[in-house]
Every structure is written in C-alpha cells, then in structure tokens.
Motif scaffolding. Structure first.
Motif, short mmCIF file in Angstrom:
data_model
loop_
_atom_site.label_atom_id
_atom_site.label_comp_id
_atom_site.label_asym_id
_atom_site.label_seq_id
_atom_site.Cartn_x
_atom_site.Cartn_y
_atom_site.Cartn_z
N THR A 295 0.84 -1.20 0.00
CA THR A 295 0.00 0.00 0.00
C THR A 295 0.87 1.25 0.00
O THR A 295 2.00 1.23 0.50
CB THR A 295 -0.92 0.05 1.23
OG1 THR A 295 -0.12 0.19 2.40
CG2 THR A 295 -1.79 -1.19 1.32
N ARG A 296 0.34 2.32 -0.53
CA ARG A 296 1.07 3.58 -0.57
C ARG A 296 1.36 4.10 0.84
O ARG A 296 2.45 4.56 1.14
CB ARG A 296 0.26 4.60 -1.36
CG ARG A 296 0.99 5.86 -1.62
CD ARG A 296 0.20 6.75 -2.53
NE ARG A 296 0.95 7.93 -2.84
CZ ARG A 296 0.49 8.96 -3.50
NH1 ARG A 296 -0.76 8.93 -3.94
NH2 ARG A 296 1.22 10.00 -3.72
N ARG A 297 0.37 4.00 1.70
CA ARG A 297 0.53 4.44 3.09
C ARG A 297 1.61 3.62 3.79
O ARG A 297 2.43 4.15 4.55
CB ARG A 297 -0.78 4.31 3.82
CG ARG A 297 -0.67 4.63 5.28
CD ARG A 297 -1.98 4.44 5.98
NE ARG A 297 -2.48 5.77 6.30
CZ ARG A 297 -3.67 6.03 6.76
NH1 ARG A 297 -4.53 5.07 6.92
NH2 ARG A 297 -4.02 7.24 7.06
N GLY A 298 1.63 2.33 3.55
CA GLY A 298 2.64 1.47 4.15
C GLY A 298 4.04 1.81 3.67
O GLY A 298 4.99 1.81 4.47
N ARG A 299 4.18 2.09 2.38
CA ARG A 299 5.49 2.45 1.84
C ARG A 299 5.98 3.78 2.41
O ARG A 299 7.16 3.95 2.68
CB ARG A 299 5.47 2.49 0.31
CG ARG A 299 5.32 1.11 -0.31
CD ARG A 299 5.56 1.10 -1.80
NE ARG A 299 4.74 2.05 -2.54
CZ ARG A 299 3.51 1.82 -2.99
NH1 ARG A 299 2.95 0.64 -2.77
NH2 ARG A 299 2.84 2.72 -3.67
N ARG A 300 5.06 4.73 2.61
CA ARG A 300 5.44 6.02 3.22
C ARG A 300 5.93 5.80 4.65
O ARG A 300 6.90 6.40 5.10
CB ARG A 300 4.27 6.99 3.21
CG ARG A 300 4.08 7.65 1.87
CD ARG A 300 3.20 8.87 1.97
NE ARG A 300 1.98 8.67 2.73
CZ ARG A 300 0.76 8.68 2.23
NH1 ARG A 300 0.56 8.92 0.96
NH2 ARG A 300 -0.29 8.48 3.00
N GLN A 301 5.27 4.92 5.39
CA GLN A 301 5.68 4.63 6.77
C GLN A 301 7.04 3.95 6.79
O GLN A 301 7.88 4.26 7.63
CB GLN A 301 4.63 3.74 7.46
CG GLN A 301 4.97 3.43 8.89
CD GLN A 301 5.03 4.68 9.76
OE1 GLN A 301 4.19 5.56 9.64
NE2 GLN A 301 6.03 4.76 10.61
N ILE A 302 7.28 3.04 5.87
CA ILE A 302 8.58 2.37 5.79
C ILE A 302 9.68 3.39 5.49
O ILE A 302 10.76 3.35 6.08
CB ILE A 302 8.54 1.24 4.74
CG1 ILE A 302 7.64 0.10 5.22
CG2 ILE A 302 9.94 0.72 4.44
CD1 ILE A 302 7.28 -0.92 4.16
N ALA A 303 9.41 4.31 4.57
CA ALA A 303 10.39 5.35 4.23
C ALA A 303 10.69 6.24 5.44
O ALA A 303 11.84 6.58 5.70
CB ALA A 303 9.89 6.18 3.05
#
Length: 79
Positions: free
Chosen positions: A7-15
């Motif tokens: 998910t886009r939200r998940g990738r932002r959190q990982i970053a």
C-alpha cells in the motif's frame, strides 16, 4: 513491522522509519555528484539517490525508498 509495502501508506511509513534510523550524505568525488543513501528496513539494502538542491532530503529519500520497494526489494509488493 506492521507497515504493508503493497500500500502507498505502508510504503510512506517504511520510508519514514528508514530516515528515522539515519541516512548518509556522501560528498561529490571523482566525477560523481553528491549522493544520499538510506538503508531499507525490510531487506537492509542501501538505497541511493542523487542530491538535487531544489528538493529536501526527506523528499528525495522517500522517492528513492518508494521506488526501491516497488521494484527492487525482496519483500516488496512485486514478490
């Protein structure tokens, strides 16, 4: 880690998590421009991006991490 790389939200959190643990600012040398690097929290690979004066460090690192997660990471959505 509860962040989902599909998910886009998940990738932002990982970053954000990757930046929180530090990043590397490598000076220019031997014909190469300045680089920014951060470690991927999922696969521990070092992700690099070229420095651009018109963008913030966090914006550059987030785009590089998102691209890495989508295309190169062994734990990314393409796997």
């Amino acid at each position: 880690m509860t962040s989902d790389p599909t998910t886009r939200r998940g990738r932002r959190q990982i970053a954000r998590n990757a930046r929180r643990h530090g990043y590397y600012d490598l000076p220019a040398r031997d014909g190469q421009g300045r680089k920014l690097q951060v470690n991927c929290p999922l696969c521990r690979e070092r992700v690099s991006t070229a420095w651009e004066s018109s963008k913030t460090y966090s914006a550059l690192l987030d785009v590089a991490m998102d691209t890495h997660l989508l295309h190169d990471c062994e734990h990314g959505p393409q796997q």
